[in-house]
Design a protein around this motif. Structure first.
Motif, PDB file in Angstrom:
ATOM      1  N   TRP B 305       0.800  -1.234   0.000  1.00 40.17           N
ATOM      2  CA  TRP B 305       0.000   0.000   0.000  1.00 40.17           C
ATOM      3  C   TRP B 305       0.826   1.275   0.000  1.00 40.17           C
ATOM      4  CZ3 TRP B 305      -4.700   0.441  -1.643  1.00 40.17           C
ATOM      5  CH2 TRP B 305      -5.448  -0.746  -1.749  1.00 40.17           C
ATOM      6  N   MET B 308       1.634   0.507  -4.256  1.00 38.39           N
ATOM      7  CA  MET B 308       0.755  -0.275  -5.122  1.00 38.39           C
ATOM      8  C   MET B 308       1.549  -1.283  -5.963  1.00 38.39           C
ATOM      9  SD  MET B 308      -2.154   1.106  -4.198  1.00 38.39           S
ATOM     10  CE  MET B 308      -3.366   0.327  -5.256  1.00 38.39           C
ATOM     11  N   ILE B 319      -3.307  -1.258  -9.954  1.00 36.27           N
ATOM     12  CA  ILE B 319      -4.244  -0.304  -9.351  1.00 36.27           C
ATOM     13  C   ILE B 319      -5.676  -0.577  -9.818  1.00 36.27           C
ATOM     14  CG2 ILE B 319      -2.487   1.483  -9.144  1.00 36.27           C
ATOM     15  CD1 ILE B 319      -3.571   2.844 -11.622  1.00 36.27           C
ATOM     16  N   HIS B 339      -5.738   5.567  -6.411  1.00 39.09           N
ATOM     17  CA  HIS B 339      -4.607   4.631  -6.534  1.00 39.09           C
ATOM     18  C   HIS B 339      -3.605   5.167  -7.564  1.00 39.09           C
ATOM     19  CE1 HIS B 339      -7.398   0.920  -5.541  1.00 39.09           C
ATOM     20  NE2 HIS B 339      -7.151   1.643  -4.471  1.00 39.09           N
TER      21      HIS B 339
END
Lengths: 100, 425
Positions: B305, B308, B319, B339
């Protein structure tokens, strides 16, 4: 070489902390608002969303604080502002105030 | 600095830079290199634009997208209901090319060689990358519904869960349906793309029926045990506006279909509709599995996180709807855009030899129409938590609308115009 020592010390200090801030943190945080308020705070004209680019920091922070406290009625911003810390909102306001 | 000669300063700066990279501190290095982005939807278009914008053009970006233009899933339910057109939800890739200098190729990626860091293109040739971003959306697991697992069936029974030709066909099917007919929409078990989307579709189709074919019905066959998003607001809309039109059936998973008779086969029951709309279960877009990156439950990509990046495969970022989501995170276009920005920032740092932002934040806003004008929303904010290494929803923040209203309907269109511009203008 005093300068070098100082720079290195700052770096060491920064990397030692668990939360060494990213130099672009304000930019990154502000980008989370851009979906609705436009890239770099320039909202699409006629879309009904507020443009944030170039607003004064004081005005932006006051609005955000009023949304967060509930003083300013809102459909959604009272819920969104509560998701950010005051420090984050300050960085966001700094970023948008600096946009032309 | 004033006392330092320029030459000494440069030496000192270089040494500080070396120290900085040694200790993972932000140095002055500029990001460079080539990033390939696969898929030009909400995630891919955003990451492409933001990579170019934030690197000030120093990162080269190639976006590979199979469609000639972007077609938005959000607002596509209004095309199905007849109040918006395909033109309203279609946006060109021209600005990404001319304004941002993204190389946009209308092509398909056949394979990703993650060891060689290159992609193989359907139109021929290979392309190397320093980092790749997969934003492949979803592909459907047609094998879970055997009757739908062939081309002829898929030409008749729409999912319309990727905006495009299927959106148009479903609209035509509804227009051709006789008054007094039944439209059934089948929802797969969560997680699926756009949790409130099917309930929105039921509402706006019911609104179309009420105004044009008032004897017609909408039946929601939900594989889940309850409404998956904005439950109170949707149920209130059904009770207030569509009491004689919408019927909600929980625990009604479609196991198979009989194509000729438009019949959905449930575990213990069958349901025959005049227009049958089946959203099959889905998984990460096929290129994710083909690339050999780690999937969870054989469906969704496991990501780090902070970046990504795939947890299994360096240099591959994933994403949007294709990922295994963080807690309470929906599969939405808005979230895919977020994202994309997180990833653009991380890639620019990584290409410059810097650590990624240790405190990323993403947020979601999702509007749903309950008729042609009134909408409702859900919002959430997700902050990175170092202890769990996940972005976690902020407690006490976010929430849903107090009540459906026209102001939120206007906000929904404002949201759409702004997010499309944030990706593509």
């Amino acid at each position: 070489m005093k300068r070098l020592t100082a720079i290195a010390a700052v770096c060491l200090l920064a990397s030692a902390g668990a939360h060494a801030a990213d130099p672009n943190l304000g930019r990154n945080l502000a980008a989370t608002c851009a979906n609705c308020h436009g890239t770099n705070g320039k909202a699409v004209p006629g879309g009904g969303m507020d443009s944030l680019a170039g607003e004064s920091k004081a005005k932006l922070l006051q609005k955000l604080a009023d949304f967060k406290s509930g003083d300013k009625p809102a459909s959604i911003m009272h819920q969104i502002t509560k998701g950010y810390t005051d420090e984050q909102l300050s960085l966001i306001a700094d970023y948008y105030a600096a946009q032309k | 600095m004033m006392l330092m000669k320029r030459r000494d300063f440069l030496k000192a700066a270089a040494a500080a830079g070396a120290m900085a990279s040694l200790y993972g501190c932000a140095g002055g290095n500029k990001a460079g290199g080539h990033v390939v982005v696969v898929g030009g939807g909400f995630g891919g278009a955003t990451v492409a634009k933001y990579l170019r914008m934030w690197s000030e053009g120093s990162v080269q970006v190639t976006l590979i997208e199979r469609n000639p233009a972007f077609v938005s899933c959000p607002i596509s339910n209004l095309v199905i209901a007849g109040t918006k057109s395909m033109e309203d939800i279609t946006v060109s890739y021209d600005n990404l090319k001319s304004k941002w200098g993204v190389r946009v190729l209308q092509d398909d990626v056949l394979a990703v060689d993650t060891a060689k860091r290159s992609v193989k293109l359907a139109k021929g040739g290979e392309m190397s990358y320093d980092r790749i971003v997969l934003s492949p959306g979803i592909d459907f697991m047609f094998d879970q519904i055997p009757g739908l697992n062939n081309a002829a069936a898929q030409e008749k029974i729409m999912h319309a869960w990727k905006a495009g030709p299927q959106t148009v066909t479903l609209r035509k099917q509804l227009e051709a349906m006789k008054d007094g007919g039944t439209f059934a929409i089948a929802i797969p078990k969560a997680p699926y793309r756009c949790p409130p989307g099917p309930y929105e579709r039921a509402c706006v189709v019911a609104d179309y029926f009420k105004k044009n074919k008032p004897k017609s019905k909408v039946v929601i066959l939900d594989a889940n045990e309850d409404v998956q998003s904005k439950k109170g607001l949707f149920v209130k809309a059904w009770n207030d506006l569509y009491k004689d039109t919408i019927e909600y059936r929980p625990n009604s998973e479609v196991k198979d279909i009989e194509v000729a008779s438009n019949t959905a086969i449930l575990e213990f029951d069958k349901f025959k509709a005049d227009v049958l709309n089946v959203i099959p279960p889905h998984r990460a877009g096929n290129i994710a599995a083909q690339s050999g990156i780690k999937l969870i439950n054989n469906r969704w990509v496991d990501v780090d996180w902070l970046t990504m990046e795939s947890t299994s495969t360096p240099g591959v970022h994933v994403i949007g709807d294709a990922i295994f989501p963080a807690p309470t995170m929906p599969k939405s276009g808005h979230m895919a855009n977020q994202h994309g920005k997180l990833t653009a920032a991380a890639i620019i740092n990584l290409l410059a030899g810097q650590a990624p932002n240790p405190t990323p934040v993403v947020m979601n806003t999702c509007y749903s129409f309950v008729d042609a004008k009134n909408a409702i929303h859900v919002a959430s904010i997700h902050q990175y938590d170092a202890a769990t290494k996940l972005v976690q929803p902020v407690k006490g923040a976010g929430g849903v609308s107090a009540a459906r209203n026209e102001l939120e309907g206007k906000a929904a269109m404002g949201w759409a115009k702004n997010i499309w511009a944030d990706m593509l203008a």
